[in-house]
Write an enzyme that holds these catalytic residues in place. Sequence first.
Site, mmCIF file in Angstrom:
data_model
loop_
_atom_site.group_PDB
_atom_site.id
_atom_site.type_symbol
_atom_site.label_atom_id
_atom_site.label_comp_id
_atom_site.label_asym_id
_atom_site.label_seq_id
_atom_site.Cartn_x
_atom_site.Cartn_y
_atom_site.Cartn_z
ATOM 1 N N GLY A 1 -28.454 24.322 -34.430
ATOM 2 C CA GLY A 1 -28.524 23.262 -35.422
ATOM 3 C C GLY A 1 -29.002 23.826 -36.743
ATOM 4 N N GLN B 1 -32.721 23.533 -45.054
ATOM 5 C CA GLN B 1 -32.940 24.910 -44.582
ATOM 6 C C GLN B 1 -32.138 25.933 -45.379
ATOM 7 O OE1 GLN B 1 -32.241 23.788 -40.212
ATOM 8 N NE2 GLN B 1 -33.687 25.480 -40.076
ATOM 9 N N CYS C 1 -36.391 27.203 -34.175
ATOM 10 C CA CYS C 1 -35.843 26.780 -35.462
ATOM 11 C C CYS C 1 -35.466 28.033 -36.252
ATOM 12 C CB CYS C 1 -36.898 25.971 -36.217
ATOM 13 S SG CYS C 1 -36.343 25.350 -37.808
ATOM 14 N N LEU C 2 -34.299 28.006 -36.871
ATOM 15 C CA LEU C 2 -33.864 29.171 -37.651
ATOM 16 C C LEU C 2 -34.821 29.452 -38.816
ATOM 17 C CD1 LEU C 2 -29.976 28.690 -37.684
ATOM 18 C CD2 LEU C 2 -31.282 30.452 -36.485
ATOM 19 N N HIS D 1 -34.381 16.935 -33.831
ATOM 20 C CA HIS D 1 -34.988 18.072 -34.549
ATOM 21 C C HIS D 1 -34.396 18.189 -35.959
ATOM 22 C CE1 HIS D 1 -36.360 22.466 -34.659
ATOM 23 N NE2 HIS D 1 -35.528 22.380 -35.676
ATOM 24 N N GLU D 2 -33.057 18.126 -36.038
ATOM 25 C CA GLU D 2 -32.400 18.277 -37.349
ATOM 26 C C GLU D 2 -32.689 17.090 -38.256
ATOM 27 O OE1 GLU D 2 -31.393 21.163 -38.038
ATOM 28 O OE2 GLU D 2 -31.489 21.806 -35.950
ATOM 29 N N HIS E 1 -35.777 17.530 -40.175
ATOM 30 C CA HIS E 1 -35.663 18.409 -41.343
ATOM 31 C C HIS E 1 -35.333 17.605 -42.611
ATOM 32 C CE1 HIS E 1 -36.115 22.538 -40.001
ATOM 33 N NE2 HIS E 1 -35.289 22.358 -38.978
HETATM 34 NI NI NI Z 1 -35.030 23.605 -37.342
#
Ligand code: NI
Length: 161
Positions: A43, A48, A87-88, A129-130, A133
């Site tokens: 994701g 991000q 998470c990236l 989760h996304e 963000h």
């Molecule tokens: Ni994330």
Amino acid sequence: MEILLLGSELLRQKAGPVEEINGDIALLASGMIEAMHDGKGIGLAGPQVGVMKRIFVVHVEGDVPRVFINPSIVGTSEEQVKYEEGCLSIPGVYTDVIRSGTVKVQAWNEKGRRFILETEGILARVILHEYDHLEGVLFIDRISEVKRNRINAKFEKRGKA
Ligand code: NI
């Protein structure tokens, strides 16, 4: 596309709506899918990559890549489940997070088509989760303060290195 890391101010800001779903947005979505794949993530949300718009992409195993534009969470289950998240923007950190097990979300795709998706399991988890963000919330906000402080300290050090 550069992925911002924990410590970046943009990750803590609320994203604004996508005003028009056009070719630029479709291009952004495909670029985000590529960046997500490159990072071996499942994701990725606009903030991000420094785009403060309400858009995220997800791609879980066995499913197709999905684009969510101006999403709204219509409903979540009362039942809470524990899943390990990463998470990236917080590379190398994986920890259990408790969230609703199912989610019903309404959004538009990159073609401008509105859809409603009700799902559970890993897909529900990634969507929640996304979505966070877009609100400037990270998964470490949903774990114990002790753990969070340790992770923040690690990334502060990395930023100064
Ligand atoms: Ni994330």
